[in-house]
Design a protein around this motif. Sequence first.
Motif, PDB file in Angstrom:
ATOM      1  N   LEU A  81       3.017  -5.652 -10.328  1.00  0.00           N
ATOM      2  CA  LEU A  81       3.219  -4.429  -9.539  1.00  0.00           C
ATOM      3  C   LEU A  81       4.566  -3.788  -9.854  1.00  0.00           C
ATOM      4  N   ILE A  82       5.589  -4.593 -10.011  1.00  0.00           N
ATOM      5  CA  ILE A  82       6.916  -4.062 -10.342  1.00  0.00           C
ATOM      6  C   ILE A  82       6.879  -3.403 -11.721  1.00  0.00           C
ATOM      7  N   SER A  83       6.190  -4.010 -12.672  1.00  0.00           N
ATOM      8  CA  SER A  83       6.049  -3.406 -14.009  1.00  0.00           C
ATOM      9  C   SER A  83       5.352  -2.057 -13.931  1.00  0.00           C
ATOM     10  N   ILE A  84       4.304  -1.997 -13.111  1.00  0.00           N
ATOM     11  CA  ILE A  84       3.581  -0.734 -12.939  1.00  0.00           C
ATOM     12  C   ILE A  84       4.492   0.308 -12.301  1.00  0.00           C
ATOM     13  N   LEU A  85       5.226  -0.092 -11.270  1.00  0.00           N
ATOM     14  CA  LEU A  85       6.162   0.828 -10.613  1.00  0.00           C
ATOM     15  C   LEU A  85       7.158   1.402 -11.613  1.00  0.00           C
ATOM     16  N   GLY A 131      11.819  -7.240  -0.915  1.00  0.00           N
ATOM     17  CA  GLY A 131      12.564  -5.998  -1.053  1.00  0.00           C
ATOM     18  C   GLY A 131      11.863  -4.914  -1.854  1.00  0.00           C
ATOM     19  N   ILE A 132      10.603  -5.143  -2.257  1.00  0.00           N
ATOM     20  CA  ILE A 132       9.941  -4.097  -3.043  1.00  0.00           C
ATOM     21  C   ILE A 132       9.287  -3.024  -2.181  1.00  0.00           C
ATOM     22  N   SER A 133       9.225  -3.237  -0.879  1.00  0.00           N
ATOM     23  CA  SER A 133       8.608  -2.252   0.017  1.00  0.00           C
ATOM     24  C   SER A 133       9.245  -0.877  -0.116  1.00  0.00           C
ATOM     25  N   LYS A 134      10.570  -0.870  -0.288  1.00  0.00           N
ATOM     26  CA  LYS A 134      11.272   0.416  -0.337  1.00  0.00           C
ATOM     27  C   LYS A 134      10.908   1.234  -1.583  1.00  0.00           C
ATOM     28  N   PHE A 135      10.283   0.603  -2.584  1.00  0.00           N
ATOM     29  CA  PHE A 135       9.889   1.317  -3.788  1.00  0.00           C
ATOM     30  C   PHE A 135       8.431   1.761  -3.783  1.00  0.00           C
ATOM     31  N   LEU A 136       7.703   1.331  -2.756  1.00  0.00           N
ATOM     32  CA  LEU A 136       6.282   1.669  -2.676  1.00  0.00           C
ATOM     33  C   LEU A 136       6.098   2.941  -1.868  1.00  0.00           C
ATOM     34  N   THR A 137       5.214   3.792  -2.338  1.00  0.00           N
ATOM     35  CA  THR A 137       4.912   5.017  -1.626  1.00  0.00           C
ATOM     36  C   THR A 137       4.125   4.672  -0.382  1.00  0.00           C
ATOM     37  N   PRO A 138       4.610   5.067   0.791  1.00  0.00           N
ATOM     38  CA  PRO A 138       3.867   4.737   2.015  1.00  0.00           C
ATOM     39  C   PRO A 138       2.526   5.446   2.044  1.00  0.00           C
ATOM     40  N   GLN A 139       1.607   4.845   2.756  1.00  0.00           N
ATOM     41  CA  GLN A 139       0.263   5.430   2.874  1.00  0.00           C
ATOM     42  C   GLN A 139       0.355   6.748   3.620  1.00  0.00           C
ATOM     43  N   ALA A 140      -0.347   7.729   3.103  1.00  0.00           N
ATOM     44  CA  ALA A 140      -0.325   9.068   3.705  1.00  0.00           C
ATOM     45  C   ALA A 140      -1.157   9.091   4.963  1.00  0.00           C
TER      46      ALA A 140
END
Length: 106
Positions: free
Chosen positions: A66-70, A97-106
């Motif tokens: 997931l981090i690679s994809i991000l 700590g990867i939550s801050k890099f994920l786009t929250p659900q709309a």
Amino acid sequence: MNGKKFAVKTVQQEGQVIVQTCGDLDLAAAKEFRSTMEPIVNDANTELTLDMKELTYIDSTGIGILISILKMRHEQKSAFRIVNVPTHVQKLFDMTGISKFLTPQA
């Protein structure tokens, strides 16, 4: 981890691909997940949504993917979001700590 076999399904819509994960995303499933995701991730013109509604488990290998994809999507300036994150997976994302890099659900 409950040992549920990993499965991945892609749904293509106009300009968007939704990847639905099911089961355990771990070392045993990494090769299948990478091979499914690679052509989608490399298509910078396609919006990518990862639906984790039926994900039962994720280990450090899955998080690494997931981090690679991000990183790749960020470099391409391409849309990537993760939706329907199960509570137990969200807690792991928060702890790492990867939550801050994920786009929250709309």
